[in-house]
Design a protein around this motif. Structure first.
Motif, mmCIF file in Angstrom:
data_model
loop_
_atom_site.group_PDB
_atom_site.id
_atom_site.type_symbol
_atom_site.label_atom_id
_atom_site.label_comp_id
_atom_site.label_asym_id
_atom_site.label_seq_id
_atom_site.Cartn_x
_atom_site.Cartn_y
_atom_site.Cartn_z
ATOM 1 N N ARG A 1 -12.468 53.641 41.347
ATOM 2 C CA ARG A 1 -12.351 52.257 40.879
ATOM 3 C C ARG A 1 -11.080 52.078 40.057
ATOM 4 N NH1 ARG A 1 -11.297 47.953 40.218
ATOM 5 N NH2 ARG A 1 -12.498 46.179 39.435
ATOM 6 N N ILE A 2 -10.798 53.028 39.166
ATOM 7 C CA ILE A 2 -9.582 52.942 38.353
ATOM 8 C C ILE A 2 -8.342 53.129 39.229
ATOM 9 C CG2 ILE A 2 -8.293 54.071 36.494
ATOM 10 C CD1 ILE A 2 -10.971 54.710 35.192
ATOM 11 N N GLU A 3 -8.418 54.033 40.211
ATOM 12 C CA GLU A 3 -7.295 54.221 41.128
ATOM 13 C C GLU A 3 -6.947 52.919 41.836
ATOM 14 O OE1 GLU A 3 -6.257 56.533 45.311
ATOM 15 O OE2 GLU A 3 -8.255 55.789 44.797
ATOM 16 N N TRP A 4 -7.973 52.230 42.366
ATOM 17 C CA TRP A 4 -7.716 50.994 43.104
ATOM 18 C C TRP A 4 -7.204 49.895 42.177
ATOM 19 C CZ3 TRP A 4 -6.071 48.733 47.006
ATOM 20 C CH2 TRP A 4 -6.366 47.403 47.313
ATOM 21 N N GLU A 5 -7.698 49.851 40.941
ATOM 22 C CA GLU A 5 -7.224 48.840 39.997
ATOM 23 C C GLU A 5 -5.743 49.065 39.685
ATOM 24 O OE1 GLU A 5 -7.882 45.399 37.620
ATOM 25 O OE2 GLU A 5 -9.055 46.374 39.212
ATOM 26 N N CYS A 6 -5.343 50.323 39.525
ATOM 27 C CA CYS A 6 -3.929 50.615 39.281
ATOM 28 C C CYS A 6 -3.068 50.226 40.475
ATOM 29 C CB CYS A 6 -3.755 52.101 38.966
ATOM 30 S SG CYS A 6 -4.453 52.633 37.400
ATOM 31 N N ILE A 7 -3.536 50.529 41.681
ATOM 32 C CA ILE A 7 -2.777 50.173 42.878
ATOM 33 C C ILE A 7 -2.718 48.661 43.038
ATOM 34 C CG2 ILE A 7 -2.773 50.313 45.400
ATOM 35 C CD1 ILE A 7 -3.968 53.097 45.143
#
Length: 313
Positions: free
Chosen positions: A294-300
């Motif tokens: 979830r954090i990975e996708w938010e950063c992307i």
């Protein structure tokens, strides 16, 4: 959870577990010496985000950190249920003279037996309200996010997300009716159990699809031969072989492991205590993995996945 499913747990053990929960909560949110606080600087922002989950700031977008904390609370929904149930059992089973008057028991009369207390508390609506509370908190966040959305598309997505969290409530409601089955004459107990299972299945499917498409940004069209079929073009963990496909499989398993409750073979082979422990443990691991993606996708999505950028949570 073992205390609720166990046939004859000790009241003292239940009280010790509840005391442990209280001490742990105070350790997370209460006062600590400055020497210890210096190494636990995450406590302040965590406590602030947790507070905002219950009392959100009106008129503004819900911060990402508060969304993560509230989503984590939904994974603890059964823990809230168990704490409320155990508290009810402990209070109704105690022989403490200071509590007898509140329970309607005369001073010289022994308190109710543990089995009777457990049966009585299992029919109380309070544990089920605690079970539903995390989903209501997250649903309220979706309502606030929808009201403060910058465009119509985002507003619609927040409303769909709201429907996802509300879809968990029928499962809680039918579970409550299942415990009240003998008192109801409209349907049989088995009917409420069937509706409980169907409602849980619909919520699990809804949540699993939302995890992949919206929370993780996966299932985007792409070529079949580049190792990212069904994922997305930007993968920060591409170097870990099979990470995303294994994450999808484990997320599906964690979302559906509850169904073993209705498997006589699994219950007989593993036992209800082990199954419940396995389900809770798998949910903890699933939520940790969910947070990473979830954090990975938010950063992307915000374009800040490079080391020279950051965003405020």
């Amino acid at each position: 959870r073992l205390l609720v499913d166990w046939q004859a747990p000790s009241v003292t053990v239940i009280q010790i577990v509840l005391l442990t929960y209280g001490v742990t909560t105070l350790g997370l949110l209460g006062w600590l010496p400055s020497q210890i606080r210096r190494h636990l600087r995450w406590r302040a922002p965590f406590a602030r985000a947790l507070w905002r989950c219950f009392w959100p700031a009106p008129g503004k977008e819900v911060p990402f950190a508060e969304v993560l904390v509230a989503d984590g609370l939904t994974s603890l929904a059964k823990v809230f249920f168990d704490i409320a149930m155990s508290t009810c059992v402990a209070l109704n089973s105690t022989s403490n003279v200071f509590l007898l008057g509140g329970l309607g028991i005369e001073a010289g009369q022994p308190g109710p037996r543990l089995g009777e207390a457990l049966e009585e508390c299992s029919r109380s609506s309070l544990p089920f309200l605690m079970w539903a509370l995390p989903f209501l908190i997250r649903a309220n966040q979706c309502i606030m996010a929808s009201r403060n959305s910058p465009d119509a598309v985002t507003r619609i997505l927040h409303r769909v997300n709201l429907a996802k969290y509300l879809s968990a409530l029928p499962a809680v409601f039918f579970a409550l009716l299942y415990t009240q089955g003998n008192r109801l004459v409209v349907l049989e107990t088995e009917d409420f159990e069937a509706m409980w299972a169907v409602a849980s299945m619909l919520n699990a499917v809804f949540s699993f699809v939302w995890d992949l498409v919206m929370d993780w940004g996966l299932m985007q069209p792409g070529p079949c031969l580049n190792g990212s079929f069904g994922l997305r073009p930007m993968l920060l963990f591409r170097g870990i072989w099979g990470f995303y496909y294994l994450s999808i499989a484990f997320n599906l398993m964690g979302r559906t492991l509850w169904s073993l409750r209705w498997s006589p073979q699994a219950t007989e082979l593993l036992g209800i205590q082990f199954l419940t422990t396995l389900q809770q443990g798998a949910e903890v691991l699933r939520r940790c993995l969910w947070n990473v993606l979830r954090i990975e996708w938010e950063c992307i999505r915000r374009g800040v996945h490079r080391s020279d950028k950051h965003f405020t949570v």
